[in-house]
Design a protein around this motif. Structure first.
Motif, PDB file in Angstrom:
ATOM      1  N   ILE A   1       0.639  -1.263   0.133  1.00 31.92           N
ATOM      2  CA  ILE A   1      -0.331   0.184  -0.513  1.00 31.92           C
ATOM      3  C   ILE A   1       0.696   0.967  -0.072  1.00 31.92           C
ATOM      4  CG2 ILE A   1      -1.671   1.255   1.144  1.00 31.92           C
ATOM      5  CD1 ILE A   1      -2.736  -1.265   2.045  1.00 31.92           C
ATOM      6  N   PHE A   2       0.368   1.897  -1.491  1.00 33.77           N
ATOM      7  CA  PHE A   2       1.595   3.259  -1.149  1.00 33.77           C
ATOM      8  C   PHE A   2       0.043   4.786  -1.038  1.00 33.77           C
ATOM      9  CE2 PHE A   2       3.483   0.303  -3.491  1.00 33.77           C
ATOM     10  CZ  PHE A   2       4.979   1.234  -3.277  1.00 33.77           C
ATOM     11  N   PRO A   3       0.607   4.861   0.648  1.00 34.27           N
ATOM     12  CA  PRO A   3      -0.588   5.896   0.837  1.00 34.27           C
ATOM     13  C   PRO A   3       0.416   7.525   1.023  1.00 34.27           C
ATOM     14  CG  PRO A   3       1.223   4.870   2.916  1.00 34.27           C
ATOM     15  CD  PRO A   3       1.458   4.441   2.122  1.00 34.27           C
ATOM     16  N   GLY A   4      -0.484   7.950   0.763  1.00 33.74           N
ATOM     17  CA  GLY A   4      -0.020   9.933   0.631  1.00 33.74           C
ATOM     18  C   GLY A   4      -0.247  10.416  -0.828  1.00 33.74           C
ATOM     19  N   LEU A   5      -0.604   9.839  -1.454  1.00 31.04           N
ATOM     20  CA  LEU A   5      -0.024   9.952  -3.080  1.00 31.04           C
ATOM     21  C   LEU A   5      -0.634  11.255  -3.959  1.00 31.04           C
ATOM     22  CD1 LEU A   5       0.708   6.289  -4.659  1.00 31.04           C
ATOM     23  CD2 LEU A   5       2.514   7.704  -3.988  1.00 31.04           C
ATOM     24  N   PRO A   6      -0.778  12.452  -4.297  1.00 30.08           N
ATOM     25  CA  PRO A   6      -0.546  13.649  -5.059  1.00 30.08           C
ATOM     26  C   PRO A   6      -1.955  13.047  -5.965  1.00 30.08           C
ATOM     27  CG  PRO A   6       1.684  13.174  -5.335  1.00 30.08           C
ATOM     28  CD  PRO A   6       1.393  11.908  -4.794  1.00 30.08           C
ATOM     29  N   VAL A   7      -3.005  13.431  -6.055  1.00 25.61           N
ATOM     30  CA  VAL A   7      -3.927  13.657  -7.412  1.00 25.61           C
ATOM     31  C   VAL A   7      -3.408  14.654  -8.297  1.00 25.61           C
ATOM     32  CG1 VAL A   7      -5.846  12.943  -8.384  1.00 25.61           C
ATOM     33  CG2 VAL A   7      -5.380  11.943  -4.999  1.00 25.61           C
TER      34      VAL A   7
ATOM     35  N   ALA B   1      -4.357  10.174  -2.332  1.00 27.82           N
ATOM     36  CA  ALA B   1      -4.493   9.302  -2.704  1.00 27.82           C
ATOM     37  C   ALA B   1      -3.908   7.647  -2.155  1.00 27.82           C
ATOM     38  CB  ALA B   1      -5.922   8.855  -3.948  1.00 27.82           C
ATOM     39  N   SER B   2      -4.508   6.918  -1.323  1.00 25.89           N
ATOM     40  CA  SER B   2      -4.328   5.552  -1.195  1.00 25.89           C
ATOM     41  C   SER B   2      -3.377   4.103  -1.940  1.00 25.89           C
ATOM     42  CB  SER B   2      -4.435   5.462   0.705  1.00 25.89           C
ATOM     43  OG  SER B   2      -3.855   3.850   0.386  1.00 25.89           O
ATOM     44  N   VAL B   3      -3.014   4.025  -2.740  1.00 22.18           N
ATOM     45  CA  VAL B   3      -3.096   2.989  -4.098  1.00 22.18           C
ATOM     46  C   VAL B   3      -2.167   1.437  -3.469  1.00 22.18           C
ATOM     47  CG1 VAL B   3      -2.257   2.371  -6.383  1.00 22.18           C
ATOM     48  CG2 VAL B   3      -2.842   4.525  -5.646  1.00 22.18           C
ATOM     49  N   THR B   4      -3.141   0.140  -3.634  1.00 23.87           N
ATOM     50  CA  THR B   4      -2.428  -0.707  -3.223  1.00 23.87           C
ATOM     51  C   THR B   4      -2.372  -1.668  -4.753  1.00 23.87           C
ATOM     52  OG1 THR B   4      -4.004  -1.150  -1.412  1.00 23.87           O
ATOM     53  CG2 THR B   4      -3.559  -2.902  -2.399  1.00 23.87           C
ATOM     54  N   VAL B   5      -1.234  -2.389  -4.950  1.00 19.93           N
ATOM     55  CA  VAL B   5      -0.346  -2.541  -5.810  1.00 19.93           C
ATOM     56  C   VAL B   5       0.075  -3.759  -5.619  1.00 19.93           C
ATOM     57  CG1 VAL B   5       0.039  -0.051  -6.908  1.00 19.93           C
ATOM     58  CG2 VAL B   5       2.074  -1.576  -5.681  1.00 19.93           C
ATOM     59  N   SER B   6      -0.349  -5.095  -6.931  1.00 20.28           N
ATOM     60  CA  SER B   6       0.468  -6.010  -6.300  1.00 20.28           C
ATOM     61  C   SER B   6       1.580  -6.939  -7.779  1.00 20.28           C
ATOM     62  CB  SER B   6      -0.585  -7.156  -6.756  1.00 20.28           C
ATOM     63  OG  SER B   6      -1.377  -7.282  -7.859  1.00 20.28           O
ATOM     64  N   ALA B   7       2.706  -6.816  -7.517  1.00 13.94           N
ATOM     65  CA  ALA B   7       3.724  -7.320  -8.090  1.00 13.94           C
ATOM     66  C   ALA B   7       5.035  -8.809  -7.879  1.00 13.94           C
ATOM     67  CB  ALA B   7       4.519  -5.825  -8.258  1.00 13.94           C
ATOM     68  N   PRO B   8       5.447  -8.671  -8.578  1.00 14.89           N
ATOM     69  CA  PRO B   8       6.845  -9.800  -7.985  1.00 14.89           C
ATOM     70  C   PRO B   8       7.158  -9.231  -6.903  1.00 14.89           C
ATOM     71  CG  PRO B   8       6.239  -9.868 -10.633  1.00 14.89           C
ATOM     72  CD  PRO B   8       5.637  -8.851 -10.295  1.00 14.89           C
ATOM     73  N   SER B   9       7.872 -10.265  -6.230  1.00 17.34           N
ATOM     74  CA  SER B   9       8.507  -9.157  -4.966  1.00 17.34           C
ATOM     75  C   SER B   9       9.641  -8.457  -5.079  1.00 17.34           C
ATOM     76  CB  SER B   9       8.845 -10.570  -3.668  1.00 17.34           C
ATOM     77  OG  SER B   9       9.653 -11.124  -4.862  1.00 17.34           O
ATOM     78  N   GLU B  10      10.479  -8.866  -6.622  1.00 16.99           N
ATOM     79  CA  GLU B  10      11.674  -8.539  -6.568  1.00 16.99           C
ATOM     80  C   GLU B  10      11.755  -7.020  -7.453  1.00 16.99           C
ATOM     81  OE1 GLU B  10      10.972 -10.608 -10.910  1.00 16.99           O
ATOM     82  OE2 GLU B  10       9.689 -10.987  -8.529  1.00 16.99           O
ATOM     83  N   ILE B  11      10.288  -6.898  -7.935  1.00 16.32           N
ATOM     84  CA  ILE B  11       9.987  -5.527  -8.740  1.00 16.32           C
ATOM     85  C   ILE B  11       9.391  -4.716  -6.933  1.00 16.32           C
ATOM     86  CG2 ILE B  11       8.618  -4.855  -9.962  1.00 16.32           C
ATOM     87  CD1 ILE B  11       8.233  -6.701 -12.374  1.00 16.32           C
ATOM     88  N   LEU B  12       8.344  -5.663  -6.566  1.00 17.77           N
ATOM     89  CA  LEU B  12       8.074  -4.797  -5.271  1.00 17.77           C
ATOM     90  C   LEU B  12       8.597  -3.628  -4.863  1.00 17.77           C
ATOM     91  CD1 LEU B  12       4.748  -3.589  -5.084  1.00 17.77           C
ATOM     92  CD2 LEU B  12       5.183  -5.697  -3.016  1.00 17.77           C
ATOM     93  N   LYS B  13       9.998  -4.522  -4.246  1.00 20.81           N
ATOM     94  CA  LYS B  13      11.034  -3.950  -3.589  1.00 20.81           C
ATOM     95  C   LYS B  13      12.251  -2.778  -4.485  1.00 20.81           C
ATOM     96  CE  LYS B  13      12.158  -8.493  -1.111  1.00 20.81           C
ATOM     97  NZ  LYS B  13      13.394  -9.831  -2.092  1.00 20.81           N
TER      98      LYS B  13
END
Length: 218
Positions: A136-142, A163-175
């Motif tokens: 989850i990435f909170p506090g992103l500007p709109v 806004a807060s955005v929840t994303v999914s991705a392969p672990s090595e990319i998410l890091k």
């Protein structure tokens, strides 16, 4: 006389020892020795696939499912040894550089020469999956997405709106993913300049293989 289940004691006398001509055996030490005897038995045992911990898959990949064929092998061994065996294991299987499912024929490990296994090889089918994680990435500007008919709305970011955005991705990319890679926007294309409007937020990510799961508020 030998009794089943008990050690066999064999006595040794000088006359039991063969010697060259002209040499006489006077005494023997020790005068007896113990022989452990056991009957040979057979039973079927399951086979467990073993993977080499020193040769793991690449980062972001993991074993999802394993199938061994046949699942059981016939084991023949002295009964005292056989009753202690619960499962047979394969030789360690390398996962080095494995990013997709694979099949391999491998040996069943036999720890003693008096243990016989049939068949001695099994087929191990390994399913490899890419590890997907969420963040989850909170506090992103709109931001405002402006169309050609909205040139008067020369605003890039809505003041005070996040806004807060929840994303999914392969672990090595998410890091490696950072908030600056995630762009939240509201599309005002086609809207007039006057009045109030309720619009849904959109989002795009500048990094491949990232899925936007949720935007809050919508």
């Amino acid at each position: 006389m030998y009794e089943e289940g008990k050690p066999y004691i064999r006595n040794v006398r000088p006359e039991n020892i063969s010697s060259p001509i002209g040499i006489k055996v006077i005494s023997v030490t020790p005068q007896s020795f113990r022989v452990d005897m056991d009957k040979v038995d057979t039973k079927d045992l399951p086979v467990e696939a073993v993977f080499d911990t020193k040769m793991p898959p690449p980062p972001g990949y993991a074993v999802n499912k394993v199938n061994v064929s046949p699942q059981y092998v016939r084991v023949t061994a002295p009964s005292m040894i056989l009753e202690k065996l619960q499962v047979m294991k394969t030789e360690p299987i390398s996962l080095d550089r494995m990013i997709q499912s694979f099949d391999v024929n491998t040996n069943v490990v036999v720890s003693r020469p008096d243990i016989k296994v049939s068949p001695g090889k099994v087929l191990v089918q390994t399913e490899i999956k890419r590890e997907i994680e969420k963040a989850i990435f909170p506090g992103l500007p709109v931001r405002i997405m402006k169309g050609a008919d909205n040139e008067d709305c020369a605003v890039d970011v809505l003041n005070g709106k996040t806004a807060s955005v929840t994303v999914s991705a392969p672990s090595e990319i998410l890091k490696r993913l950072t908030p600056s890679d995630i762009k939240v926007y509201v599309d005002i294309s086609g809207l007039g300049n006057d009045g109030s409007h309720e619009l849904r937020l959109g989002c795009w990510v500048t990094v491949n293989d990232v899925v936007v799961e949720q935007i809050h508020p919508e």
